[in-house]
Design a protein around this motif. Structure first.
Motif, PDB file in Angstrom:
ATOM      1  N   ALA A 160      -7.143   1.925  -0.903  1.00 44.85           N
ATOM      2  CA  ALA A 160      -7.174   3.324  -0.440  1.00 44.85           C
ATOM      3  C   ALA A 160      -6.217   3.505   0.740  1.00 44.85           C
ATOM      4  O   ALA A 160      -5.487   4.491   0.812  1.00 44.85           O
ATOM      5  N   LEU A 161      -6.202   2.529   1.637  1.00 43.99           N
ATOM      6  CA  LEU A 161      -5.293   2.601   2.791  1.00 43.99           C
ATOM      7  C   LEU A 161      -3.839   2.565   2.335  1.00 43.99           C
ATOM      8  O   LEU A 161      -2.995   3.292   2.843  1.00 43.99           O
ATOM      9  N   ALA A 162      -3.550   1.691   1.360  1.00 40.54           N
ATOM     10  CA  ALA A 162      -2.181   1.557   0.873  1.00 40.54           C
ATOM     11  C   ALA A 162      -1.740   2.862   0.209  1.00 40.54           C
ATOM     12  O   ALA A 162      -0.593   3.282   0.333  1.00 40.54           O
ATOM     13  N   GLN A 163      -2.680   3.505  -0.461  1.00 40.64           N
ATOM     14  CA  GLN A 163      -2.414   4.791  -1.102  1.00 40.64           C
ATOM     15  C   GLN A 163      -2.024   5.828  -0.055  1.00 40.64           C
ATOM     16  O   GLN A 163      -1.101   6.605  -0.257  1.00 40.64           O
ATOM     17  N   ASP A 164      -2.753   5.792   1.078  1.00 39.04           N
ATOM     18  CA  ASP A 164      -2.515   6.769   2.133  1.00 39.04           C
ATOM     19  C   ASP A 164      -1.104   6.702   2.689  1.00 39.04           C
ATOM     20  O   ASP A 164      -0.609   7.671   3.233  1.00 39.04           O
ATOM     21  N   ALA A 165      -0.478   5.547   2.558  1.00 38.60           N
ATOM     22  CA  ALA A 165       0.864   5.406   3.113  1.00 38.60           C
ATOM     23  C   ALA A 165       1.851   6.355   2.442  1.00 38.60           C
ATOM     24  O   ALA A 165       2.909   6.635   2.983  1.00 38.60           O
ATOM     25  N   LEU A 167       2.567 -15.676   0.778  1.00 37.17           N
ATOM     26  CA  LEU A 167       1.731 -14.507   0.458  1.00 37.17           C
ATOM     27  C   LEU A 167       1.807 -13.452   1.571  1.00 37.17           C
ATOM     28  O   LEU A 167       1.857 -12.249   1.299  1.00 37.17           O
ATOM     29  N   VAL A 168       1.821 -13.933   2.828  1.00 36.01           N
ATOM     30  CA  VAL A 168       1.910 -12.995   3.956  1.00 36.01           C
ATOM     31  C   VAL A 168       3.198 -12.188   3.874  1.00 36.01           C
ATOM     32  O   VAL A 168       3.199 -10.969   4.038  1.00 36.01           O
ATOM     33  N   ASP A 169       4.303 -12.872   3.567  1.00 29.86           N
ATOM     34  CA  ASP A 169       5.593 -12.195   3.422  1.00 29.86           C
ATOM     35  C   ASP A 169       5.506 -11.055   2.415  1.00 29.86           C
ATOM     36  O   ASP A 169       5.981  -9.953   2.654  1.00 29.86           O
ATOM     37  N   ARG A 170       4.908 -11.376   1.276  1.00 29.26           N
ATOM     38  CA  ARG A 170       4.812 -10.365   0.223  1.00 29.26           C
ATOM     39  C   ARG A 170       3.854  -9.232   0.585  1.00 29.26           C
ATOM     40  O   ARG A 170       4.111  -8.064   0.314  1.00 29.26           O
ATOM     41  N   ALA A 171       2.743  -9.624   1.191  1.00 30.59           N
ATOM     42  CA  ALA A 171       1.762  -8.612   1.589  1.00 30.59           C
ATOM     43  C   ALA A 171       2.372  -7.657   2.620  1.00 30.59           C
ATOM     44  O   ALA A 171       2.157  -6.452   2.566  1.00 30.59           O
ATOM     45  N   ARG A 172       3.184  -8.214   3.507  1.00 32.32           N
ATOM     46  CA  ARG A 172       3.815  -7.387   4.526  1.00 32.32           C
ATOM     47  C   ARG A 172       4.757  -6.357   3.940  1.00 32.32           C
ATOM     48  O   ARG A 172       4.928  -5.276   4.471  1.00 32.32           O
ATOM     49  N   SER A 173       5.400  -6.732   2.851  1.00 36.12           N
ATOM     50  CA  SER A 173       6.302  -5.759   2.247  1.00 36.12           C
ATOM     51  C   SER A 173       5.533  -4.818   1.323  1.00 36.12           C
ATOM     52  O   SER A 173       6.119  -4.107   0.522  1.00 36.12           O
ATOM     53  N   GLY A 174       4.219  -4.837   1.438  1.00 37.37           N
ATOM     54  CA  GLY A 174       3.420  -3.808   0.778  1.00 37.37           C
ATOM     55  C   GLY A 174       2.634  -4.257  -0.438  1.00 37.37           C
ATOM     56  O   GLY A 174       1.969  -3.455  -1.068  1.00 37.37           O
ATOM     57  N   SER A 175       2.716  -5.542  -0.784  1.00 41.90           N
ATOM     58  CA  SER A 175       1.994  -5.995  -1.968  1.00 41.90           C
ATOM     59  C   SER A 175       0.502  -6.188  -1.681  1.00 41.90           C
ATOM     60  O   SER A 175       0.098  -7.124  -1.000  1.00 41.90           O
ATOM     61  N   TRP A 222      -5.224  -6.718   7.137  1.00 40.27           N
ATOM     62  CA  TRP A 222      -4.239  -5.970   6.340  1.00 40.27           C
ATOM     63  C   TRP A 222      -3.502  -4.959   7.215  1.00 40.27           C
ATOM     64  O   TRP A 222      -2.279  -4.861   7.182  1.00 40.27           O
ATOM     65  N   GLN A 223      -4.273  -4.245   8.038  1.00 36.43           N
ATOM     66  CA  GLN A 223      -3.667  -3.190   8.850  1.00 36.43           C
ATOM     67  C   GLN A 223      -2.745  -3.749   9.926  1.00 36.43           C
ATOM     68  O   GLN A 223      -1.802  -3.089  10.335  1.00 36.43           O
ATOM     69  N   ARG A 224      -3.046  -4.963  10.353  1.00 40.19           N
ATOM     70  CA  ARG A 224      -2.260  -5.528  11.465  1.00 40.19           C
ATOM     71  C   ARG A 224      -1.320  -6.632  11.022  1.00 40.19           C
ATOM     72  O   ARG A 224      -0.822  -7.391  11.853  1.00 40.19           O
ATOM     73  N   LEU A 225      -1.115  -6.733   9.738  1.00 38.99           N
ATOM     74  CA  LEU A 225      -0.348  -7.862   9.210  1.00 38.99           C
ATOM     75  C   LEU A 225       1.031  -7.981   9.849  1.00 38.99           C
ATOM     76  O   LEU A 225       1.568  -9.075  10.024  1.00 38.99           O
TER      77      LEU A 225
END
Lengths: 203, 178
Positions: free
Chosen positions: A83-88, B10-18, B59-62
């Motif tokens: 949901a957060l990712a959607q908000d972006a 995984l962190v690298d990918r998650a940071r770019s939005g995955s 996730w929010q602070r990655l």
């Protein structure tokens, strides 16, 4: 069971001089003694060590328990994150009675129409995007603050404009900026953080 | 080390939005996050809240994770902070009834052991937080003093001193039960 005098106050030592905290650490961590020759022969140490081991045993039993995350934890976390990712992709206004999401395209359209209203502007193309938490965090960091603001309520706009021949590009760009900020703020309630303007052509 | 490398990937990918990459990270670390939260809070209700909030916050602070420590270390810091902020809920009182009463043969011993573990978990959760955190990270999570120093942002000597005190205080409580 009788209470042994082995465990006194912090910093206490056995009659042989051995530090009780040291012995505790040895037992708790299962590490080798710092002074094996002494411990081998010292009656105080030899009495204290099993006593400490006995006392500490429940902790080790608790540590040996196999604990796994409850079922459903991961899916609950991921539902929120999706949901957060959607908000972006949206501008998000958090109100008392719910969220208002405003699509980036809507913000872009408002900006485009506002820009086109400014005399001297022939054509405008706009892209709106909300400030990502990453950018906000980077910004907060550079300010030395650690708090990240409410993500998604701030918008960055990128505008390409075509101006008419004879206009002062810098003055016009500033006027466009003011008009766009005023319109987007009035019509959406989002905070426009930045309006980047590219004067792309002249007619 | 290999695990850390996989985490970094995984962190690298998650940071770019995955989101999927983050899900893989969360799956790898959820048990340790929950376990730490459980030992710090002493009850499963607060532990689940803390674990959930910690993972969402991760996730929010990655983007603030700089990779100068392991991802797990960084995650421990978030869990510890969340656990520190938790107001001990009134629901935890219900846990008193969690030990089932039973009359089956041999059950006395089982119940007694379960009660002991429960009391111990409570005693740990009742320790002052500055001693509880190093104790949990060391004794239950197996972190070294140096690693704990990074998580808690204090010196290694401070970690050691706080562990000394934590062991003493806990041993005092346990001795009273005998």
């Amino acid at each position: 069971l009788e209470v042994t005098p082995v465990l006194g106050r912090a910093g206490d030592r056995l009659p042989c001089g051995a530090d009780i905290d040291d012995l505790f650490e040895q037992v708790a961590d299962g590490r080798p003694p710092t002074d094996p020759a002494h411990q081998q022969s010292c009656p105080h140490c030899r009495a204290a060590l099993p006593e400490i081991a006995n006392l500490w045993e429940p902790v080790q039993a608790l540590a040996a328990e196999h604990i796994t995350a409850p079922p459903g934890l991961l899916s609950r976390v991921m539902t929120r994150i999706r949901a957060l990712a959607q908000d972006a992709w949206h501008g998000v206004l958090v109100g008392d009675r719910g969220l208002t999401r405003i699509g980036a395209r809507v913000v872009g359209s408002i900006a485009r129409m506002a820009a086109a209203r400014v005399p001297g502007v022939g054509l405008a193309i706009a892209r709106g995007r909300t400030v990502t938490s990453e950018e906000e965090a980077a910004e907060e960091r550079s300010r030395g603050a650690s708090r990240v603001g409410v993500a998604g309520s701030r918008t960055v706009l990128e505008l390409d404009i075509v101006i008419r021949y004879g206009s002062d590009a810098r003055v016009l760009a500033e006027r466009v900026r003011e008009t766009v900020i005023a319109d987007v703020t009035a019509l959406t309630g989002l905070t426009v953080k930045t309006v980047d303007i590219t004067v792309a052509d002249i007619t | 080390v290999r695990d850390d490398r996989d985490d970094d990937w995984l962190v690298d990918r998650a940071r770019s939005g995955s989101v999927d990459a983050f899900e893989a990270l969360a799956r790898r670390h959820r048990d340790r996050v929950y376990r730490t939260a459980l030992r710090l809070t002493g009850n499963s209700y607060d532990a689940e809240d803390v674990a959930q909030e910690a993972l969402v916050q991760a996730w929010q602070r990655l983007d603030t994770f700089r990779g100068d420590s392991a991802f797990a270390t960084w995650l421990y810091r978030i869990v510890v902070t969340r656990a520190y902020n938790v107001r001990r809920s009134t629901r935890r009182m219900e846990l008193v009834d969690e030990v089932p009463e039973t009359a089956a043969p041999g059950a006395d011993r089982v119940v007694e052991e379960r009660q002991q573990r429960h009391d111990l978990a409570e005693a740990i959760a009742a320790l002052p937080f500055d001693r509880r955190a190093p104790l949990v990270l060391h004794q239950f999570e197996g972190l070294s003093y140096d690693e704990i120093a990074v998580v808690l942002e204090v010196s290694t000597a401070t970690v050691r001193m706080r562990l000394f005190r934590a062991r003493r205080e806990l041993a005092d409580r346990m001795r009273d039960w005998r």
